[in-house]
Design an enzyme around this catalytic site. Sequence first.
Site, PDB file in Angstrom:
ATOM      1  CB  SER A   1     -26.874 -63.153  67.992  1.00 22.21           C
ATOM      2  OG  SER A   1     -25.801 -63.707  67.250  1.00 22.21           O
ATOM      3  CG  ASP A   2     -23.198 -57.566  67.001  1.00 19.13           C
ATOM      4  OD1 ASP A   2     -22.624 -58.048  65.995  1.00 19.13           O
ATOM      5  OD2 ASP A   2     -23.044 -56.380  67.353  1.00 19.13           O
ATOM      6  CE1 TYR A   3     -17.794 -62.023  63.135  1.00 18.19           C
ATOM      7  CE2 TYR A   3     -16.960 -62.849  65.214  1.00 18.19           C
ATOM      8  CZ  TYR A   3     -16.879 -62.761  63.842  1.00 18.19           C
ATOM      9  OH  TYR A   3     -15.869 -63.406  63.175  1.00 18.19           O
ATOM     10  CB  THR A   4     -19.510 -64.386  69.606  1.00 18.93           C
ATOM     11  OG1 THR A   4     -18.863 -63.139  69.882  1.00 18.93           O
ATOM     12  CG2 THR A   4     -18.774 -65.112  68.499  1.00 18.93           C
ATOM     13  CB  SER A   5     -24.124 -60.783  71.021  1.00 20.25           C
ATOM     14  OG  SER A   5     -25.247 -61.211  70.289  1.00 20.25           O
TER      15      SER A   5
END
Length: 741
Positions: A279-283
């Site tokens: 995932s992207d950062y906390t996406s």
Amino acid sequence: MISKIQYIICFILTSSFGFSQDYEAKVDSLMNLMTLQEKIGQTVMYGGSWDQTGPIVGTNNGKLIREGNMGAMLNAFTVKGTSDLQKIAIEETRLGIPLLFGYDVIHGHRTIFPINLGMSASWDLKMIEESSRIAAEEASAEGLHWTFAPMVDISREPRWGRISEGAGEDVFLGSEIAKAYVKGFQGDDLSQPNTILACAKHYVAYGAPQAGRDYHTVNMGEGELRNVYLPPFKATVDAGVETFMSAFNELNGIPTSGNKFTLRDILRDEWDFNGFVVSDYTSINEMIPHGFAKDSIDAAKIGMNAGVDMDMMGHVYRLHLKNLVDEGKVSEDYINDACRRILMAKFKLGLFEDPYRYIDEERENTTKYKPEFLTKAREIAAASSVLLQNKNQTLPLSIETKKIAFIGPLVKDEYDILGNWAAKGDRKGKAVSVFEGVSEYLNPSQILYSKGCEILKDDDSGFDEAISISKQADEIVLVMGEGHHMSGEAASRTNLKIPGIQPELIKKIREANPNKKITLVLMNGRPLNLSDEVNQVDAILEVWFPGTMGGAATADLLFGKVNPSGKLTVTFPRNVGQVPIYYNMKNTGRPIPETNPNEDYKSNYIDSPNTPLFVFGHGLSYSNFEYSDLILSSHDLTFSNSIKASVVVTNKGEFDGHEVVQLYIHDKVGSVTRPVKELKGFQKIFLKKGENKTVTFTITAEDLKFYNSKMIYGVEPGYFEIAIKPSSEFKFKQTFKLVND
Ligand code: BGC
């Protein structure tokens, strides 16, 4: 002390199939020993902790690793930092599974190359591959296994700060560049300790946010998605990319980190991608504010079910996946698949044979900033710069000039010059400023300097000095632009002008020196609106943020040691109101008539021309390249044969130089409308002065394919216009026909 279970793992790795490349069998054997929570642990990524001198084992990280609750880390590197962390994973966990260390190595690790938008302007695939090869050498020498690059988001949105991280607006060029980065990072053999996993990001359509605002909504028809935004991602799969990153944005109402259609149906089923998706950062968590998940449990469920294998920084997989499996809301098969893919990457890197293979102090000390890396960085920075304007042959400057005034906040800069996402590139003391660069060419007595103003502040108290210096000089070079933090993530702008009071200073300097030659060297991370500046200065050299050797490369160009050869990969608008503006737009039902551009009720503006200030593909040289008429080997193409299109390019100028020769096609009538022009090929050639070369492209029906309204990828018989030109600004004159065999 080696535990019993670790002994079994050693046995698995070295048994009869242990030395073979049969990673799948090894992964399966290992997974048979793992608990569900340990498998989930592999899907979890957290950030490294830092103190002032480097990465340390934070107490929480240490605990999570020991418990088998972490499979990968970001922002932890250096031999010392990664060895301490890896040791915990190997020696203090039940199974001794090595950690994966990832970092944003975007345009270099220590030796910083131009920002990616800049590098794309080189149109030089070999150089781009070399840049990512060098980045991988340096990053892997500091313990890193994985980079979150390349960013392959097409973008036609200059307000969006992250346009600086991509390869511009074009799908064909963007796809070629995407492959080059992957090849450079991953090399030919991932088990070599100087190769790292690449990551195609941000999947998908992140580059088309509404109003250019970062993280914003994307609504896009499937045709545009498939024809424009997906192909560079597909290209990375074809090039063997090992990982993908899902994005922050929603796409047609479904966040891309919970989008089964893009992650499973397209990426897995259509493209057969076997690597893992992070995932992207906390996406994954961000699906809650998106209004798509009701809480973090729901977010974890949606993320894993949609096909995101690893949770970056979100804590939701670690905390919730086990219960979700127990409750039957997430299939255990999905966890197994995710874990298998992540373990497979670790096997491919050779980490099971030697988890410390990227940890080598001597290599770390001897790899960064090797002289040959710096030489390459200088070469690439020069090749990436674009000469936008050069009235009256203002450039190159002569070293004989008595006095040259260098004015502007970026003349002596060693900080912004590296651009955003500059990994661990050292700035002050390492980066070569323009001032240092030109000092290689001129004596101190020839150089006058004044900062004039800051990039953003309103304080004009430095104007008087700058104006007085400009009056004492024979020629003037302004070095101005954006700060490095004005592009990149969360750096959208609604105004595309050169920021602050710099434009005012340019005007004042021109007023004070009506007849002097003025050159503007620009550092920036996006297309700017230069509508005023084109009238105030004579020459404009766009150097983007050119990296560690940027100042030296700029000087090489200013003094003509290197002939500029970069060409824009993104359109420069006349004003922000024209955005989105790009070369391969559609024609509309009411295009502007050539004979009467101001005719009423046509698709035009009442206050601006439709045309941009600088078109895609534009870039001048100190030389002058002449193109002959196009020759086609045949005007009939069939589905099974090919035709050849060629031109003779002649260097008519006084300098040797490179020229980017561009092939464009226009599909005149389609079952869905087609762009007015599409880049279908390019060649960067070198011509000595007076020399000529025949440049030939081969065209097949494959080159003419697109997704139709039923999302079928195919080609339709009919007429196609064709041209080979120095930029996208031209009118087609020749046509060929695609006929059935
Ligand atoms: C960015 C990614 C980056 C990640 C890890 C995110 O904020 O969108 O491009 O790879 O952080 O640093």
